[in-house]
Design an enzyme around this catalytic site. Structure first.
Site, PDB file in Angstrom:
ATOM      1  CE  LYS A 141      -6.213  24.003  13.912  1.00 12.70           C
ATOM      2  NZ  LYS A 141      -6.120  25.558  13.846  1.00 12.70           N
ATOM      3  CG  ASP A 146     -10.644  26.605  10.067  1.00 14.55           C
ATOM      4  OD1 ASP A 146     -11.983  26.771  10.061  1.00 14.55           O
ATOM      5  OD2 ASP A 146      -9.768  27.216  10.711  1.00 14.55           O
ATOM      6  CE  LYS A 153     -10.058  30.009   8.957  1.00 20.60           C
ATOM      7  NZ  LYS A 153      -9.334  30.758   9.818  1.00 20.60           N
ATOM      8  CG  ASP A 223     -11.999  31.163  12.095  1.00 23.39           C
ATOM      9  OD1 ASP A 223     -11.770  29.904  11.679  1.00 23.39           O
ATOM     10  OD2 ASP A 223     -11.272  32.251  11.489  1.00 23.39           O
ATOM     11  NE  ARG A 227      -8.699  28.880  20.429  1.00 16.52           N
ATOM     12  CZ  ARG A 227      -8.454  30.210  20.319  1.00 16.52           C
ATOM     13  NH1 ARG A 227      -8.696  30.772  21.340  1.00 16.52           N
ATOM     14  NH2 ARG A 227      -7.561  30.765  19.425  1.00 16.52           N
TER      15      ARG A 227
END
Length: 523
Positions: A141, A146, A153, A223, A227
């Site tokens: 990954k 992020d 977040k 968030d 994946r």
């Protein structure tokens, strides 16, 4: 002293001396030299050479992860891989940019990277030695920062999100290490890179993403983006690369730390032997992982009324559900796939033994040990070797190649490519990434397909017996009996005794900041 013990000592000295600073270094280690008295330096020379390479690659992974995201975007990361691979023969590299990703249908990577001014990338790095009989694909990954996207977040959870590409850093560094050591295993690394940002172009909770190969995901939480990019890479690996084994590393969930604390990765696999071998290699490296279950009764939570899969269901354990989701993209390789959620151990808050505050480079040391042992393990090993009698289930074509080559069964795990040198061995620091990025204004347009679907989650029971065996009752720690260490010294030196006077092997930790070259990137 066993060569493997000398290797561990050398790695520890080199890694404990690591520092990453973009300003003046005020905390340089005082230790400059360590001399180890041995009777036969040649018996340990290869172990020290392997330690030097392993530490250099671990430090590279730390450098990549520590670099602030004001510099580190997908383009910058791809440039660092290009630079690091340039001097290693036998490596091939391809970097897909947004237009190529769109043309080939990598919808998960494009969706996650669509909100950033720095477009996503997919790095494909391949080490393919002529003697390789096993093909491993490593996926990591690579979210270079992020924010959480629209599902933003809180500030405390966002401050360290420059580390959200530690999985990509680990698999890239391990592949570079395999090439440096000349390991006789083909290794292809896929690093899907994106920045998960908030903007008018960011993907939204409730969007449907079409992945490589056509499977769709309903994304109710932006968030849970890692994946989505991994799903693209896994599907591509299965459909186009067709490896023998498939392994992914990802800083995937906070649930990893909740379940196992801050030093232990969560390992998932339906293949008992594959899990055992990788756990043994991780433990031998001084890292830590624990096997977790893939319970069949959680699979129903992945259902969606809109798409093939729901990427972030709220029921059940977060790390377990993320692993189950990824398994849906492994196709025929589901029984030869392994996933490690290594969000927690990728970072260390204080200096401790070989770990220094910041990125740990977790996974590089364990992967290199596993890859070095793998080619013997899958073929049953040479007579009397630690791998003898063990095997990871492989396709018939792979078993035939292994069983048909007596020379292969007897080869050393690591090629001895080093010339005999002065008995005083000095371990030098490895190269650090350099060059500032030129942020790319390009970004790929998303093209989610809201019309994709009927409810079509196929809960195939691939290897049902293997999955059921990974129930909580079957989860167990690695014991010393399953730890199979391997010597990297030439076989002729094993067990050698000598009456000669001791000779010093010198290990010289690096005392300069590891980021010396990288400091230029922010000037």
């Amino acid at each position: 002293m066993a060569p493997e013990a000398v290797r561990g000592l050398a790695e520890g000295l080199l890694l404990a001396s690591y520092r990453f600073r973009l300003g003046a270094d005020t905390d340089a280690p005082a230790l400059s030299d360590v001399d180890l008295a041995v009777t036969d330096p040649e018996a340990y020379e290869q172990a020290v050479e392997v330690a030097r390479t392993t530490a250099r690659m671990t430090r590279l992974a730390r450098d990549l992860t520590n670099m602030p995201s004001s510099v580190k975007n997908p383009q910058w990361f791809a440039e660092q891989v290009t630079e690091a691979a340039a001097d290693l023969p036998g490596l091939t590299l391809r970097v897909r940019e947004p237009a190529q990703l769109a043309a080939e249908g990598f919808g998960g990577i494009l969706a996650v990277g669509g909100g950033s001014a720095s477009g996503p990338r997919l790095v494909e790095l391949d080490w393919h030695p002529a003697e390789a009989r096993t093909h491993v694909v490593l996926v990591g990954k690579g979210i270079t920062f992020d924010t959480g996207g629209i599902s933003i977040k809180p500030v405390p959870a966002m401050k360290l999100m420059r580390k959200d590409m530690a999985g990509a850093a680990a698999v890239v560094a391990a592949t570079l290490g395999a090439a440096t050591l000349g390991l006789p295993v083909r290794v292809t690394t896929l690093a899907p890179l994106a920045e998960n940002m908030v903007s008018g172009a960011a993907f939204r909770p409730g969007d449907v993403v079409r992945h490589y190969g056509g499977m769709t995901s309903e994304t109710t939480n932006s968030d849970a983006e890692g994946r989505l990019v991994l799903a693209d890479a896994l599907a591509y690996a299965v459909q186009e690369l067709k490896p023998d084994l498939l392994v992914d590393l990802a800083t995937l969930t906070g649930a990893n730390a909740v379940a196992l604390g801050t030093r232990t990765g969560a390992l998932y696999s339906d293949n008992d032997q594959l899990a055992e071998d990788l756990l043994a290699a991780i433990r031998s490296a001084g890292e830590s992982a624990w096997r977790m279950p893939l319970p069949a009764d959680y699979v129903e939570h992945l259902g969606s009324d809109l798409a093939d899969l729901h990427s972030a269901p709220t029921q059940g354990g977060g790390s377990v559900l993320a692993a189950l989701y990824l398994r849906e993209f492994t196709g025929d390789l589901a029984d030869r796939w392994l996933h490690i959620d290594m969000s927690a151990p990728s970072w260390c808050e204080r200096n401790d033994a070989e770990l220094t505050r910041g990125a740990t480079g977790w996974g590089v040391r364990g992967l290199l040990r596993w890859l070095a042992a793998l080619d013997l393990a899958v073929c049953g090993g040479a007579a009397g070797s630690p791998a003898a009698g063990r095997s990871v289930p492989l396709p018939a074509r792979q078993r035939d190649r292994c069983l048909g080559s007596a020379a292969h069964r007897g080869q050393q795990p690591v090629a001895d490519r080093q010339q005999r040198r002065n008995p005083v061995l000095r371990l030098a620091d490895g190269a650090s990434p350099s060059r500032a990025p030129s942020p790319s204004p390009s970004r790929a347009a998303r093209s989610p397909d809201p019309a994709a679907g009927q409810r079509a989650v196929e809960h195939q029971r691939r290897g049902a017996a293997g999955r059921n065996a990974a129930s909580p009752q079957a989860v167990k720690p690695v014991t010393s009996a399953s730890t199979k260490t391997r010597s990297y010294a030439p076989s002729a030196s094993r067990g050698r005794t000598s009456s000669a006077r001791p000779v010093m092997i010198r290990v010289r930790p690096e005392t300069k900041p590891a980021s010396a070259k990288m400091r230029r990137a922010i000037r």
